[in-house]
Design a protein around this motif. Sequence first.
Motif, PDB file in Angstrom:
ATOM      1  N   SER A  96       0.827  -1.204   0.000  1.00 54.93           N
ATOM      2  CA  SER A  96       0.000   0.000   0.000  1.00 54.93           C
ATOM      3  C   SER A  96       0.860   1.253   0.000  1.00 54.93           C
ATOM      4  O   SER A  96       2.042   1.233   0.348  1.00 54.93           O
ATOM      5  CB  SER A  96      -0.925   0.000   1.225  1.00 54.93           C
ATOM      6  N   GLN A  97       0.267   2.369  -0.382  1.00 53.11           N
ATOM      7  CA  GLN A  97       0.956   3.648  -0.381  1.00 53.11           C
ATOM      8  C   GLN A  97       1.041   4.185   1.049  1.00 53.11           C
ATOM      9  O   GLN A  97       0.505   3.606   1.990  1.00 53.11           O
ATOM     10  CB  GLN A  97       0.213   4.638  -1.278  1.00 53.11           C
ATOM     11  N   ALA A  98       1.706   5.328   1.215  1.00 50.63           N
ATOM     12  CA  ALA A  98       1.909   5.892   2.547  1.00 50.63           C
ATOM     13  C   ALA A  98       0.590   6.221   3.244  1.00 50.63           C
ATOM     14  O   ALA A  98       0.484   6.126   4.466  1.00 50.63           O
ATOM     15  CB  ALA A  98       2.778   7.155   2.441  1.00 50.63           C
ATOM     16  N   ASP A  99      -0.428   6.566   2.467  1.00 51.30           N
ATOM     17  CA  ASP A  99      -1.727   6.901   3.069  1.00 51.30           C
ATOM     18  C   ASP A  99      -2.605   5.674   3.274  1.00 51.30           C
ATOM     19  O   ASP A  99      -3.779   5.793   3.635  1.00 51.30           O
ATOM     20  CB  ASP A  99      -2.456   7.932   2.205  1.00 51.30           C
ATOM     21  N   LYS A 101      -3.655   3.565   1.007  1.00 50.66           N
ATOM     22  CA  LYS A 101      -4.435   3.185  -0.162  1.00 50.66           C
ATOM     23  C   LYS A 101      -3.687   2.118  -0.974  1.00 50.66           C
ATOM     24  O   LYS A 101      -2.464   2.036  -0.938  1.00 50.66           O
ATOM     25  CB  LYS A 101      -4.723   4.404  -1.031  1.00 50.66           C
ATOM     26  N   SER A 102      -4.441   1.313  -1.737  1.00 52.85           N
ATOM     27  CA  SER A 102      -3.838   0.283  -2.572  1.00 52.85           C
ATOM     28  C   SER A 102      -3.073   0.915  -3.725  1.00 52.85           C
ATOM     29  O   SER A 102      -3.356   2.051  -4.128  1.00 52.85           O
ATOM     30  CB  SER A 102      -4.917  -0.646  -3.122  1.00 52.85           C
ATOM     31  N   LYS A 103      -2.110   0.156  -4.219  1.00 52.18           N
ATOM     32  CA  LYS A 103      -1.355   0.642  -5.368  1.00 52.18           C
ATOM     33  C   LYS A 103      -1.117  -0.501  -6.342  1.00 52.18           C
ATOM     34  O   LYS A 103      -1.327  -1.671  -6.018  1.00 52.18           O
ATOM     35  CB  LYS A 103      -0.022   1.260  -4.936  1.00 52.18           C
ATOM     36  N   GLU A 104      -0.692  -0.147  -7.538  1.00 50.67           N
ATOM     37  CA  GLU A 104      -0.463  -1.161  -8.555  1.00 50.67           C
ATOM     38  C   GLU A 104       0.822  -1.929  -8.256  1.00 50.67           C
ATOM     39  O   GLU A 104       1.853  -1.352  -7.938  1.00 50.67           O
ATOM     40  CB  GLU A 104      -0.372  -0.495  -9.930  1.00 50.67           C
ATOM     41  N   THR A 106       4.139  -3.994  -8.886  1.00 51.74           N
ATOM     42  CA  THR A 106       5.183  -3.888  -9.901  1.00 51.74           C
ATOM     43  C   THR A 106       6.204  -5.025  -9.762  1.00 51.74           C
ATOM     44  O   THR A 106       6.119  -5.847  -8.842  1.00 51.74           O
ATOM     45  CB  THR A 106       5.924  -2.546  -9.756  1.00 51.74           C
ATOM     46  N   ASP A 109       7.805  -5.084  -6.364  1.00 54.37           N
ATOM     47  CA  ASP A 109       7.015  -5.738  -5.315  1.00 54.37           C
ATOM     48  C   ASP A 109       7.188  -7.256  -5.368  1.00 54.37           C
ATOM     49  O   ASP A 109       7.289  -7.922  -4.325  1.00 54.37           O
ATOM     50  CB  ASP A 109       5.535  -5.365  -5.456  1.00 54.37           C
ATOM     51  N   GLU A 151      -4.071  -4.114  -8.414  1.00 59.56           N
ATOM     52  CA  GLU A 151      -4.001  -3.210  -7.273  1.00 59.56           C
ATOM     53  C   GLU A 151      -4.233  -3.980  -5.989  1.00 59.56           C
ATOM     54  O   GLU A 151      -5.026  -4.925  -5.939  1.00 59.56           O
ATOM     55  CB  GLU A 151      -5.029  -2.083  -7.400  1.00 59.56           C
ATOM     56  N   VAL A 153      -3.187  -4.020  -1.323  1.00 65.18           N
ATOM     57  CA  VAL A 153      -2.464  -3.496  -0.163  1.00 65.18           C
ATOM     58  C   VAL A 153      -1.575  -4.575   0.456  1.00 65.18           C
ATOM     59  O   VAL A 153      -0.707  -4.272   1.260  1.00 65.18           O
ATOM     60  CB  VAL A 153      -3.440  -2.951   0.905  1.00 65.18           C
TER      61      VAL A 153
END
Length: 443
Positions: A96-99, A101-104, A106, A109, A151, A153
């Motif tokens: 997940s991103q710093a906030d 939220k989920s991210k794509e 890569t 990862d 996407e 987390v």
Amino acid sequence: MDSSGIYVGLDIGTTSIKIIIAEYVKKQLNIIGYGNTRSAGLNRGVIVDIDQTVGAIRDAIKQAEQRANFEIRDVVVGIPANLLEIEKCHGMIAVSQADGKSKEITDEDVYEVTQAALVQSLPPERDVIDIIPDEFVVNGLDGIKDPRGMEGVRLEMRAVMYTGPKTILHNIKKCIEKAGLHIRETVVAPLASAHLALNEGEQDFGSIVIDMGGGQTTAAVIHDHKLKYTYVDQEGGDFVTRDISVVLNTSVENAEQLKVTYGYALSSLADKDNKFPVQVVGQQDPEEVSENYLAQIIEARLQQIFTKLATALDKVNALSLPGGIILTGGMTAIPGIEELAEDIFGVHVKKFVPQEMNLRSPAFTQVIGLVDYVTSENEIERVVKSSLGTADFEQATTYDEDDSYGDEPDTVQLPPQPKKPKKKKNKDKRPGGLRSLFSNFFD
């Protein structure tokens, strides 16, 4: 990720070292050069003298480079199944991103989740040879083959990890480096042989590949396209040659030539009346030996090898797999070996021989399989394996034989030597039924 290009496979065997240079273009593998030289510095599949092995590797490199007009730098090397362990591993990371939220997901990862899977307690004397992903899990959703672009987390990976003794891995790397080469990828040797020798159905429903080399014989169980079990018997073609040498009281060189020229794996197929001269140590005149008697010597050792394998394979119920047994390796070039194996294993047996030009011998299965295996890897497998490139090898040492390798194989019960007639030998006697059997390819 494009797999097109030049690939070099290196098979470091007990009796011979083989190298192939292959061009992979448009999903076609074309062999453009090869080298095959006598091994030195190995014992039962394991390097025991680094300098001698380096010299043999350099000889094979020179042969292959001259044939292909290509300078070898990177190689795909096969790792023998000696003391191989197969185990499952699992890794999990937050993506997940710093906030929050989920991210794509890569490549990075996938690399990190592989590193997480590799962080587990391994004994200090073992190291990772290879890791193959089974599935990925994104936010609890399993069965994913390639998570990139999705996407999430949380990312998990379930995989199969192959580990081997550090000493074996270190010495292989040391030899390759001293020969002026770089390891492009390491592959568990039985997995490479099976990938080439088995068709899709045999890999899926289950089969056994038996690779009969000069220093040892390896059985590999393949099911659901995965290597499930291996068993190594520390006897191979060299032990057959040694038996012939001892019983007929002839040199090892003569014994090898007799094996590949007149040998049968099954004595019932050999002619009692077809005889040939054997140069005996300490005698000026040769003695005559029948093909049938030579076959009895060969059959006795092969029966012992196959019986040991059958016992081990039966314990894991491998002989019930529908694909049966596929024989390959240099020793399988001898006539009658399929029939003998069927008698002992009680399942369907067939022999695999590569069909590449100039390499149509079962002795080349493994080295061709190494290149065939790596060129068939998909993108996600390549990303996962890139994590192994950071593995730090300890200082290489020469192999010190322990109980796994130091014990001599059980003495085989050989047929008694027939009594020799006391009449003078006829020097002009000529052998009949000469059969030429790829003598340079026995591994």
